[in-house]
Design an enzyme around this catalytic site. Structure first.
Site, short mmCIF file in Angstrom:
data_model
loop_
_atom_site.label_atom_id
_atom_site.label_comp_id
_atom_site.label_asym_id
_atom_site.label_seq_id
_atom_site.Cartn_x
_atom_site.Cartn_y
_atom_site.Cartn_z
N LYS A 195 60.61 38.28 27.20
CA LYS A 195 61.85 39.04 27.47
C LYS A 195 62.11 40.06 26.37
O LYS A 195 62.38 41.23 26.63
CB LYS A 195 63.04 38.07 27.56
CG LYS A 195 64.40 38.75 27.49
CD LYS A 195 65.55 37.78 27.58
CE LYS A 195 65.99 37.17 26.28
NZ LYS A 195 66.91 37.99 25.47
N ASN A 196 62.04 39.59 25.12
CA ASN A 196 62.45 40.46 24.02
C ASN A 196 61.42 41.53 23.67
O ASN A 196 61.71 42.44 22.89
CB ASN A 196 62.84 39.62 22.79
CG ASN A 196 64.14 38.88 23.03
OD1 ASN A 196 64.85 39.18 23.99
ND2 ASN A 196 64.46 37.91 22.19
N CYS A 232 79.98 38.93 21.97
CA CYS A 232 78.85 38.04 22.21
C CYS A 232 79.17 36.70 21.58
O CYS A 232 79.63 36.65 20.44
CB CYS A 232 77.61 38.65 21.57
SG CYS A 232 76.17 37.65 21.76
N ARG A 290 77.89 41.00 16.33
CA ARG A 290 76.57 41.66 16.41
C ARG A 290 76.72 43.15 16.15
O ARG A 290 76.68 43.97 17.07
CB ARG A 290 75.91 41.36 17.76
CG ARG A 290 75.58 39.88 17.86
CD ARG A 290 74.81 39.54 19.07
NE ARG A 290 73.42 39.94 19.02
CZ ARG A 290 72.56 39.71 19.99
NH1 ARG A 290 72.95 39.10 21.08
NH2 ARG A 290 71.30 40.10 19.88
N PRO A 291 76.89 43.50 14.87
CA PRO A 291 77.08 44.91 14.53
C PRO A 291 75.81 45.72 14.79
O PRO A 291 74.72 45.16 14.92
CB PRO A 291 77.38 44.87 13.03
CG PRO A 291 76.76 43.61 12.54
CD PRO A 291 76.78 42.64 13.69
N ASP A 303 75.49 48.66 12.79
CA ASP A 303 75.60 49.63 11.69
C ASP A 303 74.23 50.09 11.18
O ASP A 303 74.04 51.27 10.86
CB ASP A 303 76.43 49.03 10.54
CG ASP A 303 75.91 47.68 10.08
OD1 ASP A 303 75.63 46.82 10.94
OD2 ASP A 303 75.75 47.48 8.86
N LEU A 304 73.28 49.17 11.12
CA LEU A 304 71.96 49.55 10.58
C LEU A 304 71.24 50.51 11.53
O LEU A 304 70.56 51.45 11.08
CB LEU A 304 71.11 48.31 10.33
CG LEU A 304 71.65 47.35 9.25
CD1 LEU A 304 70.93 46.00 9.30
CD2 LEU A 304 71.51 47.96 7.86
N ASP A 309 66.33 31.82 17.76
CA ASP A 309 66.33 31.60 19.21
C ASP A 309 65.82 30.21 19.60
O ASP A 309 65.82 29.87 20.79
CB ASP A 309 65.51 32.69 19.92
CG ASP A 309 66.16 34.06 19.81
OD1 ASP A 309 67.36 34.11 19.47
OD2 ASP A 309 65.47 35.06 20.05
N ARG A 337 69.27 34.77 32.55
CA ARG A 337 69.10 36.00 31.76
C ARG A 337 67.77 35.99 31.02
O ARG A 337 67.20 37.05 30.76
CB ARG A 337 70.22 36.10 30.70
CG ARG A 337 71.56 36.51 31.24
CD ARG A 337 72.48 36.83 30.10
NE ARG A 337 71.74 37.54 29.07
CZ ARG A 337 71.96 37.44 27.77
NH1 ARG A 337 72.91 36.66 27.33
NH2 ARG A 337 71.23 38.12 26.90
N1 EPU Z 1 72.74 42.95 11.99
C1 EPU Z 1 73.54 43.75 11.19
N2 EPU Z 1 73.59 45.09 11.45
C2 EPU Z 1 72.89 45.66 12.46
C3 EPU Z 1 72.08 44.84 13.29
C4 EPU Z 1 72.02 43.49 13.02
O1 EPU Z 1 74.18 43.25 10.27
O2 EPU Z 1 72.97 46.87 12.63
C5 EPU Z 1 72.66 41.50 11.74
C6 EPU Z 1 73.01 40.65 12.95
O3 EPU Z 1 74.43 40.48 13.06
C7 EPU Z 1 72.30 39.36 12.66
C8 EPU Z 1 71.02 39.86 12.00
O4 EPU Z 1 71.32 41.17 11.51
O5 EPU Z 1 73.03 38.58 11.75
C9 EPU Z 1 69.81 39.92 12.91
O6 EPU Z 1 70.15 40.59 14.11
P1 EPU Z 1 69.11 41.49 14.91
O7 EPU Z 1 69.59 42.90 14.90
O8 EPU Z 1 67.73 41.22 14.41
O9 EPU Z 1 69.27 40.94 16.38
P2 EPU Z 1 68.95 41.78 17.69
O10 EPU Z 1 67.86 42.72 17.39
O11 EPU Z 1 70.21 42.32 18.25
C10 EPU Z 1 67.07 40.28 18.67
C11 EPU Z 1 66.87 39.42 19.88
C12 EPU Z 1 67.75 38.18 19.78
C13 EPU Z 1 67.35 37.43 18.50
C14 EPU Z 1 67.50 38.34 17.28
C15 EPU Z 1 67.02 37.72 15.99
C16 EPU Z 1 66.34 40.98 21.63
C17 EPU Z 1 66.72 41.61 22.91
N3 EPU Z 1 67.23 40.17 21.08
O12 EPU Z 1 68.45 40.65 18.66
O13 EPU Z 1 67.43 37.38 20.90
O14 EPU Z 1 68.18 36.31 18.34
O15 EPU Z 1 66.72 39.55 17.49
O16 EPU Z 1 65.71 37.31 16.09
O17 EPU Z 1 65.24 41.17 21.14
C18 EPU Z 1 67.82 35.78 22.57
O18 EPU Z 1 66.74 36.11 23.08
O19 EPU Z 1 68.45 34.75 22.93
C19 EPU Z 1 68.39 36.60 21.51
C20 EPU Z 1 69.67 36.56 21.16
#
Ligand code: EPU
Length: 420
Positions: free
Chosen positions: A22-23, A115, A120-121, A123-124, A306, A398
């Site tokens: 999925k991811n 969520c 889930r910011p 900002d980065l 996950d 999902r």
């Molecule tokens: N974060 C920030 N700023 C940002 C982005 C992220 O502070 O701009 C923080 C998040 O709040 C979190 C950490 O960084 O504490 C990691 O978040 P990440 O951005 O890596 O998560 P994501 O890319 O939004 C993906 C997967 C998630 C998985 C996470 C971590 C997809 C579609 N989603 O999310 O998958 O938990 O990486 O490995 O790839 C799931 O499949 O159930 C799922 C939630």
């Protein structure tokens, strides 16, 4: 709303084939927006999240065809606005921002809603776009990015909780069409990031270092069409291995990359469970005596967030006291209250769950709150005495392709009750 009923106590045995990731599928489908030419993606799982992503692509103007796991996308003419109605169902819709910015040099994408797994910011992601020269505004719930020209830059994707996966993807997708060289420091190393980079390189991008902390992208003027098969879903594989650990005689997951699941198989081995790896198949041979474990979630190659909920389900009936610390999404514990309804003894201390293993759980009506929490409840139900009724199973749909059918093939007594 559909429910899943699990009649506990029926041992699992046999094998299942793991679906495509999925991811990986979500950002790879978004990346098809980067070219006017046709792209074909194989192994896309039949999930509501992949369906939502295809709806977003169609909204943006792409022609989409789907036949089983094969998805063809031709984004010959696209527009760059994705309103709330189109993106609200899925956080991952944010990953169309990078390709739209790269190709159209502008995008307006509504911020997806809240969520349950915590804040889930993004900002980065936005800092990354700014570093490439884009102006970024958040206005009335919309993210607006605009850049007459994108220029390569050095960007750091490491935040308070580690590197961001979709942030790394988003910046990589914008940077492939920037002028000059972009260096992403503190990049996420997840296999899904590597899979996206592989696809982008097949489209003509010049990306090196995906899978390491530093990704180097040399911008090119245009990308072309490409074909790609997504990697197997390592979280689905891990979930079935934990199902085997909880309720199995012997369960084999096939079509998996053992390296991608290493942190999970290591954790299961540390619980005292025997694991056999042969080529692309992993078997778990439970002995009925899983022991307690101290576990910490980390970005890849650490133990994946996950898989945290599913491990909590296993440790709920393992011998001794376990501790699970969630370092990626510290509030991701919605499953705890539901596991406690089934008799689990879990106390939350900040981002740590302290779990005292009990001899058995009792079936109960429980509510799915997010994708992985729902999977954990189903797994707990496999061993619980009596019937576990999991409601709100749309969360499971999902992200798990036919979870109930696959468990049923392994011998679980599980049924889906369709909403009237
Ligand atoms: N974060 C920030 N700023 C940002 C982005 C992220 O502070 O701009 C923080 C998040 O709040 C979190 C950490 O960084 O504490 C990691 O978040 P990440 O951005 O890596 O998560 P994501 O890319 O939004 C993906 C997967 C998630 C998985 C996470 C971590 C997809 C579609 N989603 O999310 O998958 O938990 O990486 O490995 O790839 C799931 O499949 O159930 C799922 C939630």
């Amino acid at each position: 709303m559909d429910k899943i009923l699990i009649h506990g106590g029926h041992p699992l045995s046999g094998s299942i084939k793991v679906s495509g990731s999925k991811n990986s599928s979500l950002p790879i489908l978004a990346a098809t927006l980067l070219t006017r030419e046709p792209c074909v993606v194989y192994g896309v799982p039949d999930l509501s999240d992949t369906h939502y992503m295809l709806q977003i692509l169609m909204h943006l103007g792409a022609q989409v065809e789907r036949a089983s796991g094969t998805v063809s996308v031709t984004a010959e003419k696209i527009q760059s606005v994705a309103p709330y109605d189109v993106v609200r169902r899925m956080r991952a819709s944010v990953c169309v921002l990078g390709p739209l910015l790269g190709r159209c040099k502008e995008a307006t994408v509504s911020l997806p809603g809240g969520c349950v797994i915590g804040d889930r910011p993004i900002d980065l992601h936005l800092q990354g776009f700014e570093a490439l020269g884009a102006a970024v505004r958040v206005e009335s719930g919309d993210i607006k990015v605009f850049a007459p020209k994108l220029t390569g830059a050095v960007i750091n994707m490491h935040g308070k909780f580690g590197p961001t996966v979709l942030g790394t993807d988003n910046v990589m997708m914008a940077a492939v069409l920037a002028d000059g060289v972009t260096v992403i420091e503190g990049a996420a190393q997840e296999p899904e990031v590597v899979d996206l980079a592989t696809f982008l390189n097949k489209m003509g991008a010049k990306i090196e270092g995906a899978g390491t902390r530093r990704i180097i992208i040399e911008g090119v003027p245009a990308l072309h069409g490409a074909e790609h098969r997504v990697i197997p879903d390592r979280i689905e594989a891990g979930t079935f291995l934990v199902a085997g650990a909880i309720a199995g005689k012997e369960v084999t997951v096939k079509r998996v990359n053992p390296e991608h699941v290493r942190a999970v198989t290591d954790a299961l081995t540390r619980c005292g469970l025997a694991i056999n790896v042969k080529d692309d198949a992993i078997s778990i041979l439970p002995n009925g005596h899983a022991s307690a474990l101290d576990l910490t979630t980390e970005p890849y190659p650490g133990f994946p967030t996950d898989m945290q909920a599913q491990m909590c389900a296993l440790l709920s009936t393992s011998k001794g006291t376990s501790s699970v610390t969630e370092n990626v999404f510290p509030q991701r514990y919605m499953h705890v209250a539901e596991l406690k309804r089934m008799g689990a003894q879990v106390e939350l201390e900040g981002a740590t769950a302290v779990i005292d293993g009990v001899d058995c759980l009792l079936g109960a009506p429980v509510m799915a709150s997010d994708l992985r929490a729902s999977a954990a409840l189903v797994l707990a139900g496999l061993k619980a005495d009596g019937i576990t009724e999991v409601s709100r199973v749309y969360h499971i749909d999902r992200g798990y392709e036919h979870l109930d059918e696959k468990l049923s093939e392994l011998g679980a007594h599980i049924e889906r009750v369709k909403a009237a």
